[in-house]
Design a protein around this motif. Structure first.
Motif, mmCIF file in Angstrom:
data_model
loop_
_atom_site.group_PDB
_atom_site.id
_atom_site.type_symbol
_atom_site.label_atom_id
_atom_site.label_comp_id
_atom_site.label_asym_id
_atom_site.label_seq_id
_atom_site.Cartn_x
_atom_site.Cartn_y
_atom_site.Cartn_z
ATOM 1 N N ASN A 164 -70.921 85.282 -56.702
ATOM 2 C CA ASN A 164 -70.260 84.005 -56.470
ATOM 3 C C ASN A 164 -69.925 83.332 -57.806
ATOM 4 O OD1 ASN A 164 -69.952 83.009 -53.587
ATOM 5 N ND2 ASN A 164 -72.024 83.861 -53.511
ATOM 6 N N PRO A 165 -68.905 82.469 -57.820
ATOM 7 C CA PRO A 165 -68.517 81.824 -59.075
ATOM 8 C C PRO A 165 -69.589 80.869 -59.594
ATOM 9 C CG PRO A 165 -67.328 80.858 -57.228
ATOM 10 C CD PRO A 165 -68.033 82.072 -56.693
ATOM 11 N N THR A 166 -69.617 80.722 -60.901
ATOM 12 C CA THR A 166 -70.554 79.815 -61.550
ATOM 13 C C THR A 166 -69.948 78.418 -61.635
ATOM 14 O OG1 THR A 166 -69.674 80.234 -63.756
ATOM 15 C CG2 THR A 166 -71.422 81.717 -62.952
ATOM 16 N N LEU A 173 -61.199 75.849 -63.371
ATOM 17 C CA LEU A 173 -60.032 76.135 -62.538
ATOM 18 C C LEU A 173 -58.806 75.405 -63.070
ATOM 19 C CD1 LEU A 173 -61.661 75.985 -58.991
ATOM 20 C CD2 LEU A 173 -60.598 77.987 -60.052
ATOM 21 N N ALA A 174 -57.693 76.103 -63.090
ATOM 22 C CA ALA A 174 -56.489 75.573 -63.735
ATOM 23 C C ALA A 174 -55.657 74.668 -62.846
ATOM 24 C CB ALA A 174 -55.621 76.736 -64.234
ATOM 25 N N GLU A 175 -56.010 74.553 -61.567
ATOM 26 C CA GLU A 175 -55.241 73.707 -60.649
ATOM 27 C C GLU A 175 -56.183 73.038 -59.671
ATOM 28 O OE1 GLU A 175 -52.874 75.898 -57.719
ATOM 29 O OE2 GLU A 175 -53.842 77.742 -58.403
ATOM 30 N N PRO A 176 -55.766 71.899 -59.110
ATOM 31 C CA PRO A 176 -56.600 71.227 -58.119
ATOM 32 C C PRO A 176 -56.762 72.093 -56.871
ATOM 33 C CG PRO A 176 -54.849 69.780 -58.911
ATOM 34 C CD PRO A 176 -54.525 71.159 -59.391
ATOM 35 N N VAL A 177 -57.939 72.042 -56.277
ATOM 36 C CA VAL A 177 -58.192 72.788 -55.046
ATOM 37 C C VAL A 177 -58.771 71.850 -54.005
ATOM 38 C CG1 VAL A 177 -58.529 74.988 -56.247
ATOM 39 C CG2 VAL A 177 -60.499 73.517 -55.774
ATOM 40 N N ALA A 201 -75.705 73.998 -58.963
ATOM 41 C CA ALA A 201 -74.764 73.662 -60.033
ATOM 42 C C ALA A 201 -73.327 73.939 -59.613
ATOM 43 C CB ALA A 201 -75.114 74.451 -61.297
ATOM 44 N N ALA A 202 -73.089 75.042 -58.912
ATOM 45 C CA ALA A 202 -71.743 75.362 -58.449
ATOM 46 C C ALA A 202 -71.251 74.315 -57.452
ATOM 47 C CB ALA A 202 -71.717 76.744 -57.810
ATOM 48 N N SER A 203 -72.127 73.873 -56.563
ATOM 49 C CA SER A 203 -71.771 72.840 -55.602
ATOM 50 C C SER A 203 -71.421 71.533 -56.309
ATOM 51 C CB SER A 203 -72.936 72.617 -54.630
ATOM 52 O OG SER A 203 -72.684 71.528 -53.774
ATOM 53 N N ALA A 204 -72.238 71.154 -57.272
ATOM 54 C CA ALA A 204 -71.973 69.918 -58.016
ATOM 55 C C ALA A 204 -70.667 70.015 -58.800
ATOM 56 C CB ALA A 204 -73.143 69.623 -58.960
ATOM 57 N N ALA A 205 -70.378 71.183 -59.358
ATOM 58 C CA ALA A 205 -69.147 71.360 -60.124
ATOM 59 C C ALA A 205 -67.916 71.237 -59.225
ATOM 60 C CB ALA A 205 -69.155 72.712 -60.824
ATOM 61 N N ALA A 206 -68.009 71.782 -58.015
ATOM 62 C CA ALA A 206 -66.885 71.690 -57.086
ATOM 63 C C ALA A 206 -66.605 70.237 -56.720
ATOM 64 C CB ALA A 206 -67.178 72.510 -55.838
ATOM 65 N N ARG A 207 -67.643 69.490 -56.446
ATOM 66 C CA ARG A 207 -67.454 68.085 -56.081
ATOM 67 C C ARG A 207 -66.958 67.278 -57.273
ATOM 68 N NH1 ARG A 207 -72.891 68.120 -52.336
ATOM 69 N NH2 ARG A 207 -71.825 68.592 -50.369
ATOM 70 N N VAL A 213 -66.924 71.526 -50.590
ATOM 71 C CA VAL A 213 -67.682 72.770 -50.697
ATOM 72 C C VAL A 213 -67.858 73.343 -49.290
ATOM 73 C CG1 VAL A 213 -69.839 73.851 -51.409
ATOM 74 C CG2 VAL A 213 -68.915 71.927 -52.725
ATOM 75 N N HIS A 214 -67.403 74.572 -49.114
ATOM 76 C CA HIS A 214 -67.575 75.248 -47.828
ATOM 77 C C HIS A 214 -68.409 76.499 -48.039
ATOM 78 C CE1 HIS A 214 -66.844 76.915 -43.883
ATOM 79 N NE2 HIS A 214 -66.367 78.026 -44.421
ATOM 80 N N PHE A 215 -69.476 76.629 -47.255
ATOM 81 C CA PHE A 215 -70.294 77.826 -47.304
ATOM 82 C C PHE A 215 -69.850 78.784 -46.204
ATOM 83 C CE2 PHE A 215 -74.348 75.768 -49.289
ATOM 84 C CZ PHE A 215 -73.711 75.759 -50.530
#
Length: 402
Positions: A164-166, A173-177, A201-207, A213-215
């Motif tokens: 999974n991504p870090t 990421l180069a664009e908004p998601v 950390a990955a969850s916090a980075a996404a937010r 965040v979808h699991f």
């Protein structure tokens, strides 16, 4: 060690993981569900596995009569069936919401449908039609890019590494998601999981970048041991979580999408629009409830024993196990033999000795190496290290006759 085994041992696990031929696995662990397998072969494997007294990988396949008994264990069959999602379906939704600690959960006939609704919700709420996901994930490998064809969404890959991504990769990421998808465990990389700190950390980075965040938690049931946290603590890191009822817990079919009450209301509308508002689904709901009662308490034991099984299998000549130790009760095993020979040996062992070792072998892009996925469930708990070594030797010996 022979020259051949020295060459095999030098193969890096990442090389094998990154380029296996596609395989498809059901609850009986690659025994009867390969779409390329002839009907006769599938029926022969079904009969052989069902007759086995000892099973190392997978479980005995069930008949429809077995399934009826399973439904009886899931609820009162003298009660009324559901009517467009009430009754036992509502009971199942409440059970899942309670297990995951979410405000609500919505039953779906398929996980593919549930995942598409979650991604559409993220795009609608954020205004961003791009989804960050993994190229080895279900959405890319198993769901025919439904997010693109039905919802006009785009994908971006934070990483192509077999994990999974870090947090750093998500931040870069180069664009908004609209949504970042994390699959727990990442099945097509070998059922691998991040550590708890990496996941948090990955969850916090996404937010932090404004994404939901979808699991993709089709098999999240088996992830608690490695992450050392409860299902509700894991789900708390996500805005939505999908879980499957036929994977791991052995239900007939179905899935749930869990999250807020707002997500649930949206999900019910889009489930109906997607054709998922089925008149009666009580068989799936009852078998899921039975599976939760029966399997969920035992999964930590399966995971612990999988470590014993993996260590024993790793001693077979030329064998490679990944990950070692396993993160869940499933892992991948490679042997330096043709897949056809391995499958023939497994079937012969089952038919002649009533012992199921490991089947469902597939060729890989590494010449001379075949791979299968091992599932350690209740039938494997009685196998000791010595048992595995003894049967493994007999299994390998049959290859000489191929």
């Amino acid at each position: 060690m022979t020259l051949r085994h020295e060459r095999v041992a030098a193969v890096e696990p990442a090389t094998l993981i990154a380029c296996p031929q596609r395989t498809r696995v059901a609850a009986i662990a690659l025994t009867c569900d390969d779409p390329r397998m002839s009907h006769n072969t599938r029926q022969r494997r079904f009969a052989a596995l069902r007759a086995c007294d000892r099973i190392l990988s997978g479980v005995q396949p069930t008949t429809m009569r077995d399934r009826l008994a399973d439904m009886d264990a899931g609820g009162d069959l003298d009660d009324q069936p559901d009517f467009y999602g009430d009754g036992p379906v509502t009971m199942l939704e409440e059970r899942v919401a309670n297990l995951l600690g979410t405000e609500a959960a919505v039953f779906f006939p398929t996980g593919t449908m549930a995942q598409q609704v979650a991604l559409r919700y993220g795009a609608d709420r954020s205004g961003h039609p791009t989804v960050a996901l993994h190229p080895l994930g279900h959405l890319e490998m198993d769901e025919r890019h439904t997010y693109a064809h039905l919802s006009d969404l785009r994908s971006t890959w934070p990483t192509t590494e077999p994990r999974n991504p870090t947090a750093e990769e998500i931040t870069a990421l180069a664009e908004p998601v609209g949504t970042v998808v994390l699959e727990l465990p990442l099945r097509n990389a070998g059922f691998v999981l991040p550590s708890w700190d990496e996941l948090a950390a990955a969850s916090a980075a996404a937010r932090a970048i404004g994404a939901r965040v979808h699991f993709d938690g089709a098999r999240m049931w088996e992830s608690t041991a490695h992450l050392a946290h409860t299902l509700s603590e894991i789900a708390d890191l996500a805005d939505s979580t999908y879980v499957s009822f036929y994977k791991t817990i052995g239900g007939i079919s179905g899935a749930a999408l869990a999250g807020t009450t707002q997500l649930a209301a949206y999900a019910r509308i889009w489930r109906h629009r997607s054709g998922g508002q089925v008149f009666q689904q009580w068989p799936a709901a009852l078998s899921a409830l039975a599976g939760l009662n029966r399997e969920l308490p035992r999964i930590p034991e399966y995971v612990r024993h999988a470590r014993t099984v993996a260590a024993a299998l790793a001693t077979l000549p030329g064998a490679l196990v990944y990950p070692e130790p396993p993160h869940t009760h499933r892992f991948r095993l490679w042997l330096p033999h043709p897949a056809e020979a391995l499958n023939d040996a497994a079937l012969a062992l089952a038919e002649e000795e009533k012992v199921w070792f490991a089947a469902g072998w597939q060729e890989t892009n590494v010449p001379g190496m075949a791979m299968t996925e091992i599932t350690v469930a209740a039938p494997a708990l009685g196998w000791t290290t010595d048992d595995i070594a003894e049967v493994g030797d007999r299994f390998i010996a049959r290859l000489a006759d191929h």
